[in-house]
Design an enzyme around this catalytic site. Structure first.
Site, PDB file in Angstrom:
ATOM      1  N   HIS A  16       0.843  -1.192   0.000  1.00 31.31           N
ATOM      2  CA  HIS A  16       0.000   0.000   0.000  1.00 31.31           C
ATOM      3  C   HIS A  16       0.881   1.245   0.000  1.00 31.31           C
ATOM      4  CE1 HIS A  16      -0.238   0.729   4.674  1.00 31.31           C
ATOM      5  NE2 HIS A  16       0.946   0.288   4.318  1.00 31.31           N
ATOM      6  N   CYS A  25       5.868   6.038   4.830  1.00 30.23           N
ATOM      7  CA  CYS A  25       4.739   5.247   4.318  1.00 30.23           C
ATOM      8  C   CYS A  25       3.995   5.922   3.166  1.00 30.23           C
ATOM      9  CB  CYS A  25       3.774   4.886   5.447  1.00 30.23           C
ATOM     10  SG  CYS A  25       4.521   3.737   6.627  1.00 30.23           S
ATOM     11  N   HIS A  29       4.949   0.348  -0.360  1.00 29.31           N
ATOM     12  CA  HIS A  29       5.669  -0.641   0.438  1.00 29.31           C
ATOM     13  C   HIS A  29       4.685  -1.732   0.837  1.00 29.31           C
ATOM     14  CE1 HIS A  29       3.720   1.943   3.363  1.00 29.31           C
ATOM     15  NE2 HIS A  29       3.885   0.981   4.268  1.00 29.31           N
ATOM     16  N   HIS A  31       3.514  -5.151   3.711  1.00 28.75           N
ATOM     17  CA  HIS A  31       3.546  -5.723   5.049  1.00 28.75           C
ATOM     18  C   HIS A  31       3.135  -7.194   5.002  1.00 28.75           C
ATOM     19  CE1 HIS A  31       3.978  -1.813   6.999  1.00 28.75           C
ATOM     20  NE2 HIS A  31       3.036  -1.364   6.198  1.00 28.75           N
ATOM     21  N   HIS A  75      -1.154 -10.425  -1.698  1.00 26.02           N
ATOM     22  CA  HIS A  75      -0.319 -10.061  -2.837  1.00 26.02           C
ATOM     23  C   HIS A  75      -0.998  -9.032  -3.752  1.00 26.02           C
ATOM     24  CE1 HIS A  75       2.085 -13.359  -1.340  1.00 26.02           C
ATOM     25  NE2 HIS A  75       3.092 -12.813  -2.000  1.00 26.02           N
ATOM     26  N   GLU A 136       0.270  -5.194  11.565  1.00 29.77           N
ATOM     27  CA  GLU A 136       0.962  -4.708  10.372  1.00 29.77           C
ATOM     28  C   GLU A 136       2.459  -5.024  10.436  1.00 29.77           C
ATOM     29  OE1 GLU A 136      -0.115  -0.769   8.540  1.00 29.77           O
ATOM     30  OE2 GLU A 136       1.877  -0.271   9.298  1.00 29.77           O
TER      31      GLU A 136
END
Length: 149
Positions: A16, A25, A29, A31, A75, A136
């Site tokens: 995201h 952020c 990137h 998680h 994904h 996260e």
């Protein structure tokens, strides 16, 4: 009859970007998310029911969460549909990437609210969503409780 809470845990990988954010952020990137889903209900007391003694079959809960959350978000890359990254989202999508456009900033806080609504809509009448925990990172998570909402 006693009320019992049961929890099933799920893992998925999602990317995201937080548009307008003033830190790292803002960049695309990902998680390794961990989602704990807790429901509450009374165990089935009918001895003729194949699910006798269960609040809900863990397999039935797994099916709901996989279809609504894991299979959708795993994904994938999630962007707010109003993001300046919309050109990137289109480019990724055109190249066959799984891109999800949502009407919220894709923070853990907002994602857990979205997930709660999706899961609640699929649960049997006698089962309530009690809580969600969306982790996260190893040290950061958001929690949703029905009692707070």
């Amino acid at each position: 009859m006693s009320k019992i809470r049961i929890t099933k845990q799920f893992n998925f990988e999602t990317g995201h970007a937080l548009y307008g954010y003033d830190g790292k952020c803002k960049n695309v990137h990902g998680h390794s998310y961990k989602l704990a889903v807790t429901v509450i209900g009374s165990p089935i007391t009918d001895t003729n029911n194949v699910k006798y003694g269960m609040v809900i079959d863990f397999g039935d809960l797994k099916k709901i969460v996989k279809e609504e959350i894991v299979d959708v978000f795993d994904h994938a890359t999630v962007f707010n549909k109003n993001t300046p990254h919309i050109e990137l989202a289109k480019e990724l999508s055109d190249r066959g990437h799984n891109v999800i456009l949502v009407d919220y900033q894709p923070t853990s806080e907002n994602m857990v609210v979205d997930f709660a609504a999706k899961i609640k809509s699929r649960l049997p009448e006698n089962i309530q969503l009690f809580s969600l925990k969306l982790q996260e990172t190893e040290s950061s998570y958001a929690e949703w409780y029905a009692s707070d909402n």
